[in-house]
Design a protein around this motif. Structure first.
Motif, PDB file in Angstrom:
ATOM      1  N   ILE A 531       3.531   6.615  10.525  1.00 23.50           N
ATOM      2  CA  ILE A 531       3.612   7.180  11.867  1.00 23.50           C
ATOM      3  C   ILE A 531       5.023   7.619  12.267  1.00 23.50           C
ATOM      4  N   GLU A 532       6.013   6.820  11.886  1.00 27.40           N
ATOM      5  CA  GLU A 532       7.359   7.181  12.326  1.00 27.40           C
ATOM      6  C   GLU A 532       7.952   8.328  11.494  1.00 27.40           C
ATOM      7  N   LEU A 533       7.311   8.619  10.367  1.00 33.90           N
ATOM      8  CA  LEU A 533       7.908   9.601   9.467  1.00 33.90           C
ATOM      9  C   LEU A 533       7.366  11.013   9.615  1.00 33.90           C
ATOM     10  N   ALA A 534       6.046  11.103   9.762  1.00 31.58           N
ATOM     11  CA  ALA A 534       5.451  12.421   9.542  1.00 31.58           C
ATOM     12  C   ALA A 534       4.634  12.895  10.725  1.00 31.58           C
ATOM     13  N   ASP A 535       4.432  14.189  10.825  1.00 35.50           N
ATOM     14  CA  ASP A 535       3.472  14.669  11.810  1.00 35.50           C
ATOM     15  C   ASP A 535       2.090  14.675  11.169  1.00 35.50           C
ATOM     16  N   ALA A 536       1.087  15.034  11.953  1.00 36.22           N
ATOM     17  CA  ALA A 536      -0.284  14.869  11.477  1.00 36.22           C
ATOM     18  C   ALA A 536      -0.560  15.654  10.199  1.00 36.22           C
ATOM     19  N   GLY A 537      -0.111  16.881  10.145  1.00 34.63           N
ATOM     20  CA  GLY A 537      -0.374  17.721   8.973  1.00 34.63           C
ATOM     21  C   GLY A 537       0.179  17.110   7.708  1.00 34.63           C
ATOM     22  N   ASP A 538       1.405  16.621   7.789  1.00 35.65           N
ATOM     23  CA  ASP A 538       2.023  16.021   6.616  1.00 35.65           C
ATOM     24  C   ASP A 538       1.297  14.781   6.156  1.00 35.65           C
ATOM     25  N   SER A 539       0.816  13.982   7.098  1.00 35.75           N
ATOM     26  CA  SER A 539       0.202  12.721   6.696  1.00 35.75           C
ATOM     27  C   SER A 539      -1.032  12.996   5.849  1.00 35.75           C
ATOM     28  N   LEU A 540      -1.773  14.040   6.186  1.00 35.72           N
ATOM     29  CA  LEU A 540      -2.953  14.369   5.393  1.00 35.72           C
ATOM     30  C   LEU A 540      -2.539  14.825   3.990  1.00 35.72           C
ATOM     31  N   ALA A 541      -1.528  15.676   3.922  1.00 36.28           N
ATOM     32  CA  ALA A 541      -1.076  16.178   2.620  1.00 36.28           C
ATOM     33  C   ALA A 541      -0.610  15.032   1.733  1.00 36.28           C
ATOM     34  N   GLU A 542       0.171  14.139   2.318  1.00 37.82           N
ATOM     35  CA  GLU A 542       0.691  13.043   1.509  1.00 37.82           C
ATOM     36  C   GLU A 542      -0.413  12.088   1.086  1.00 37.82           C
ATOM     37  N   PHE A 543      -1.341  11.882   1.978  1.00 36.66           N
ATOM     38  CA  PHE A 543      -2.444  11.001   1.611  1.00 36.66           C
ATOM     39  C   PHE A 543      -3.226  11.585   0.439  1.00 36.66           C
ATOM     40  N   LEU A 544      -3.507  12.873   0.518  1.00 37.15           N
ATOM     41  CA  LEU A 544      -4.286  13.503  -0.544  1.00 37.15           C
ATOM     42  C   LEU A 544      -3.526  13.492  -1.873  1.00 37.15           C
ATOM     43  N   GLU A 545      -2.229  13.592  -1.814  1.00 35.21           N
ATOM     44  CA  GLU A 545      -1.452  13.545  -3.048  1.00 35.21           C
ATOM     45  C   GLU A 545      -1.542  12.152  -3.677  1.00 35.21           C
ATOM     46  N   ASP A 546      -1.411  11.143  -2.836  1.00 29.41           N
ATOM     47  CA  ASP A 546      -1.565   9.770  -3.337  1.00 29.41           C
ATOM     48  C   ASP A 546      -2.937   9.578  -3.980  1.00 29.41           C
ATOM     49  N   VAL A 547      -3.937  10.124  -3.317  1.00 29.95           N
ATOM     50  CA  VAL A 547      -5.306   9.992  -3.808  1.00 29.95           C
ATOM     51  C   VAL A 547      -5.449  10.646  -5.176  1.00 29.95           C
ATOM     52  N   ALA A 548      -4.888  11.854  -5.304  1.00 32.49           N
ATOM     53  CA  ALA A 548      -5.050  12.590  -6.548  1.00 32.49           C
ATOM     54  C   ALA A 548      -4.370  11.872  -7.708  1.00 32.49           C
ATOM     55  N   LEU A 549      -3.274  11.195  -7.415  1.00 33.61           N
ATOM     56  CA  LEU A 549      -2.527  10.578  -8.514  1.00 33.61           C
ATOM     57  C   LEU A 549      -2.806   9.091  -8.652  1.00 33.61           C
ATOM     58  N   ALA A 550      -3.660   8.574  -7.784  1.00 38.44           N
ATOM     59  CA  ALA A 550      -3.941   7.147  -7.845  1.00 38.44           C
ATOM     60  C   ALA A 550      -4.672   6.844  -9.142  1.00 38.44           C
ATOM     61  N   THR A 551      -4.210   5.828  -9.836  1.00 36.39           N
ATOM     62  CA  THR A 551      -5.013   5.357 -10.953  1.00 36.39           C
ATOM     63  C   THR A 551      -5.557   4.020 -10.510  1.00 36.39           C
ATOM     64  N   ASP A 552      -6.515   3.564 -11.232  1.00 39.15           N
ATOM     65  CA  ASP A 552      -7.163   2.341 -10.841  1.00 39.15           C
ATOM     66  C   ASP A 552      -6.200   1.163 -10.881  1.00 39.15           C
ATOM     67  N   LEU A 553      -5.195   1.267 -11.750  1.00 43.00           N
ATOM     68  CA  LEU A 553      -4.229   0.177 -11.894  1.00 43.00           C
ATOM     69  C   LEU A 553      -3.390   0.029 -10.631  1.00 43.00           C
ATOM     70  N   ASP A 554      -3.253   1.139  -9.896  1.00 41.00           N
ATOM     71  CA  ASP A 554      -2.376   1.114  -8.740  1.00 41.00           C
ATOM     72  C   ASP A 554      -3.019   0.474  -7.514  1.00 41.00           C
ATOM     73  N   ALA A 555      -4.334   0.573  -7.444  1.00 42.40           N
ATOM     74  CA  ALA A 555      -5.011   0.105  -6.241  1.00 42.40           C
ATOM     75  C   ALA A 555      -4.989  -1.418  -6.174  1.00 42.40           C
ATOM     76  N   ASP A 556      -4.544  -1.950  -5.046  1.00 47.38           N
ATOM     77  CA  ASP A 556      -4.528  -3.406  -4.902  1.00 47.38           C
ATOM     78  C   ASP A 556      -5.633  -3.828  -3.961  1.00 47.38           C
ATOM     79  N   LYS A 557      -6.850  -3.653  -4.403  1.00 49.65           N
ATOM     80  CA  LYS A 557      -7.976  -3.926  -3.508  1.00 49.65           C
ATOM     81  C   LYS A 557      -8.660  -5.229  -3.885  1.00 49.65           C
ATOM     82  N   GLY A 558      -9.377  -5.789  -2.922  1.00 47.11           N
ATOM     83  CA  GLY A 558     -10.231  -6.926  -3.225  1.00 47.11           C
ATOM     84  C   GLY A 558      -9.455  -8.207  -3.441  1.00 47.11           C
ATOM     85  N   ASN A 559     -10.190  -9.200  -3.942  1.00 45.66           N
ATOM     86  CA  ASN A 559      -9.632 -10.517  -4.169  1.00 45.66           C
ATOM     87  C   ASN A 559      -8.538 -10.469  -5.239  1.00 45.66           C
ATOM     88  N   PRO A 560      -7.311 -10.824  -4.866  1.00 48.96           N
ATOM     89  CA  PRO A 560      -6.240 -10.694  -5.861  1.00 48.96           C
ATOM     90  C   PRO A 560      -6.344 -11.735  -6.977  1.00 48.96           C
TER      91      PRO A 560
END
Ligand SMILES: Nc1ncnc2c1ncn2[C@@H]1O[C@H](COP(=O)(O)OP(=O)(O)OP(=O)(O)O)[C@@H](O)[C@H]1O
Ligand SMILES: [Mg+2]
Length: 772
Positions: A531-560
């Motif tokens: 929120i403190e860094l980007a305006d709305a348009g940028d946040s979507l772009a950056e999110f989508l970039e993270d999504v495209a490059l996310a590998t399963d190893l990167d996701a820290d989901k679920g019971n650790p």
């Protein structure tokens, strides 16, 4: 001296403290290469190097995150934030956002993942009227990938008779045209695939000297982990960027080069000294990760490779346990052995699940392990499967979002133009593709001008298409003011997606719905973080970039706290207290596909070296005598790699009363497989077979009191079997009856077996010998 530097030994200190100039650290597994890289960055910063001027390239984003975390602990959060750190792909995707316009790409270009690329190739092959059984999309994709990673552009391809000849010989004479069409289509869609992120970076740095100079100036200090697995394209980027200041530090281990099949070039590490002047070479020899037994075993394996740099690896750690070798009859048994051993070790030693990892050669092997872990309620996670973001329902949502930013994105458009169904058929889509190609425009532009162009589509359908355009344009307007979370929530509702995923009301539908919710949660987190860094348009772009490059190893989901299941390729750089390497069989590991040449076999051996050196305290090697592969039960024989380990490090824990001792038993277990088909061509040396005392030891001098057979075992034990009886089971060996329950045909016994622990067996089916 700074306090953190005392956590390095002298050999590690030397490369850490050499501030300037080119250097390479070549060292075996677990010797602290990654630690050196981490501490070196902290040290550079303490010496006044601006954090903005440091670039560190890691093998996974997860590794980068951990490294950053560690550096933040040393130098403080604020400064660590400014470091450029990540995988080649994520770092250069960011740079291409700023600079891609030089190459004609919009800053909001889409990143096509493998699925998108293969779909596009599939449609190109179809449009060209080629036989899809000859032009298999996966093969075509990997071929194009290898051109790109070797910097062979379309132009270069057509100038290279050898390549054309090779493709023609492989019955694919039109490869070049496919390649050209694919590149054109990606360009028109404002999209780059994974390999483009490197190829286009190279193009950028070669064609635009000013841009190169700018980034050379920025990245005055460059560090690369896992250098042995860089491909040619990555190598050239590093060379170009480091050319001016030559402050380049690479670390790696030639014995852990395992990605040749994907274009990694082991020569990059072998030739590093020739690439720069006055290269300092450092070697680390002390392993801090593993016990003496594991280090010794790994050394004895890698000795068998001819192509290698001579290296010493030793450890001051304890001797530890020997490497346990376990044979099972089937992969189901193997899974049960792994699960019961994890369970027992956890209980006996009070360990968390996360201390355990199961590594395998191929993803297909995970199923049997999963089944067994589930039965024992042991939490696990499979890494490297379909990443969360590649699931259908998630890709459907992100396709809408991709269109908002880049309406030219052809794959996103084709995905959702008729999903949820809005009466736009495949024929219409095909005609749109043809028109777009004909006009040299994107499909979206064709749609925006649908009334003014020559296209065979009726008015009713045209209206539906116009509605679709209006829908996407309304999202684009909303994106001017709303943040990514608000937009996504609106998109999922107004497009009808939410209704669609759970339309059938099935449990699967429910899971899909939960996944979409999870995506929304993820976007919300992301937006709040940004929120403190980007305006709305940028946040979507950056999110989508993270999504495209996310590998399963990167996701820290679920019971650790879970047991980690992954392929060995993915385990590189990681460490676990207890490691199971399963499927240690000929044709599986080493893989049947990789035994044609010495270099392939040596890569398999390096893969085994990587697997073994992930273990800190205990390694298990398991193999089975038969395994379902391609739907058939086939005989298996132990991997040559087990034999290659020096005997002194092995402890064979398979019980004595197995099929080898008593081949007749196997007839019952194998069903229609005849016992004499079980081969033991390469028996493992079983020197220490009896040396390990099992937890439960059957009393000696017992006589057999009854012998069961398949025909007479129904209700055989009713009333006869009692708590305290010692029994023998064909698969589980000897055990003690600890409980009996049920009546008649449902009588069950709980038996504590020597191997595998407590099991509940239905006596009707259990083939037991009562020993006493
Ligand atoms: N000097 C040291 N003192 C104590 N522990 C150390 C030291 N150096 C490294 N370690 C520890 O040893 C383990 C292996 O280190 P690291 O992961 O850096 O090795 P590596 O050479 O990068 O291994 P790999 O080849 O598998 O990538 C880590 O747990 C690390 O924290
Ligand atoms: Mg490492």
């Amino acid at each position: 001296m700074e306090k953190y530097l005392s956590q390095l030994n002298d050999a590690q200190l030397a490369p850490t403290l050499q501030k300037d100039g080119p250097m390479i650290v070549i060292a075996g597994a677990g010797s602290g290469k990654t630690r050196v890289l981490t501490y070196r960055i902290a040290y550079l910063m303490s010496q006044g190097v601006d954090s903005f001027n440091i670039l560190a390239l890691t093998f996974t984003n997860k590794a980068a995150k951990e490294m950053k975390g560690r550096i933040a602990e040393i130098v403080g959060d604020g400064e660590a934030k400014n470091l450029w750190m990540g995988t080649f792909h994520s770092v250069f995707a960011k740079i291409l956002r700023f600079e891609g316009h030089h190459l004609g790409f919009p800053s909001n270009f889409t990143i096509y993942d493998t699925q998108d690329s293969q779909k596009l190739l599939g449609s190109i092959i179809k449009e060209m009227g080629l036989d899809k059984d000859v032009y298999k999309t996966k093969q075509v994709y990997s071929r194009i990938s290898s051109y790109k990673n070797n910097l062979i552009t379309v132009k270069a391809y057509f100038k290279n008779p050898e390549l054309i000849e090779a493709d023609t010989a492989a019955r694919r004479p039109r490869m070049g045209e496919i390649y050209k069409n694919y590149v054109d289509r990606c360009f028109k869609a404002g999209a780059m695939d994974f390999d483009d992120l490197l190829l286009r970076t190279n193009e950028l740095l070669t064609r635009f000297p000013n841009v190169l100079a700018q980034y050379q100036n920025k990245f005055r200090y460059i560090l690369v982990d896992e250098y042995q697995d860089t491909n040619h394209s990555q190598y050239l980027i590093v060379r170009a960027l480091s050319d001016r200041f030559q402050n380049i530090c690479v670390v790696g281990d030639d014995a852990q080069s395992i990605y040749a099949f994907r274009g990694a070039n082991i020569n990059n590490i072998l030739n590093f000294q020739k690439d720069y002047d006055d290269v300092k070479v450092y070697r680390l020899e002390q392993n801090y990760r593993s016990t003496k037994n594991i280090v010794g075993a790994a050394n004895s394996v890698i000795e068998h490779n001819k192509t290698k740099l001579d290296k010493v690896v030793w450890t001051a750690n304890t001797e530890g346990e020997k490497i346990k070798v376990h044979r099972s009859l089937t992969d189901g048994d193997e899974g049960r052995f792994v699960a019961s051993t994890i369970w027992e070790t956890k209980m006996n030693q009070h360990l968390p699940n996360s201390d355990f990892a199961v590594l395998y050669r191929t993803n297909a092997q995970s199923r049997a392990i999963e089944d067994a872990l589930r039965k024992r309620d042991i939490p696990y996670r499979i890494y490297g499967g379909l990443s969360f973001y590649q699931r259908k329902e998630i890709k459907d949502v992100t396709a809408y979002l991709r269109l908002v930013l880049n309406p030219a994105d052809e794959e996103a458009l084709k995905r959702v133009i008729n999903y949820p169904a809005r009466g736009i058929g495949q024929t219409t889509v095909d005609r749109l593709v043809v028109a777009a190609n004909g006009y040299g425009k994107s499909i979206f532009e064709v749609l925006q001008n649908i009334d003014n162009i020559d296209i065979d589509i009726n008015n009713g359908t045209k209206n539906k298409l116009k509605d679709f355009v209006t829908l996407i344009e309304s999202y684009q307007v909303m994106n001017q003011t709303a943040n990514a979370f608000e937009l996504t929530e609106h998109v999922t509702k107004s497009s009808g997606l939410i209704r669609e995923v759970n339309k059938d009301g099935t449990p699967e539908g429910q899971v899909r719905l939960e996944n979409v919710e999870e995506l929304l949660n993820g976007i919300k987190d992301f937006v709040e973080g940004q929120i403190e860094l980007a305006d709305a348009g940028d946040s979507l772009a950056e999110f989508l970039e993270d999504v495209a490059l996310a590998t399963d190893l990167d996701a820290d989901k679920g019971n650790p706290d879970h047991v980690a299941l992954m392929t060995i390729h993915l385990a590189k750089g990681l460490e676990f207290s207890h490691v199971f390497i399963v499927g240690m069989e000929e044709d599986l590991f080493p893989s049947a596909m990789s035994m044609n040449t010495r270099s392939e076999l040596e890569e398999e051996r390096r893969l085994f070296y990587v697997a073994l050196t992930r273990a800190e305290k205990q390694a298990y090697l398991t193999y089975t005598l038969s395994r379902y592969r391609w739907g058939k039960l086939i005989d298996a024989e132990p991997s040559r790699f087990i034999e290659e380990i020096d005997d002194q490090y092995l402890d064979v824990i398979t019980p004595l009363n197995d099929v080898r001792q008593n081949p007749m038993l196997s007839a019952d277990i194998f069903g229609d497989v005849e016992p004499n088909r079980i081969r033991f061509k390469k028996p493992v040396k079983r020197k220490s077979e009896t040396s390990k005392a099992p937890k439960f030891v059957a009393p000696k001098n017992l006589k057999r009191v009854s012998k069961s057979s398949p025909s007479d075992n129904t209700n055989l034990f009713d009333g006869k079997l009692t708590v305290g009886n010692i029994v023998e089971h064909a698969r589980f060996g000897k055990g003690e009856v600890i409980k009996i329950e049920g009546k008649g045909a449902d009588v069950k016994a709980e038996i504590n077996f020597e191997v595998g622990g407590v099991k509940k067996l239905l006596l009707r089916f259990a083939k037991l010998d009562v020993l006493g």
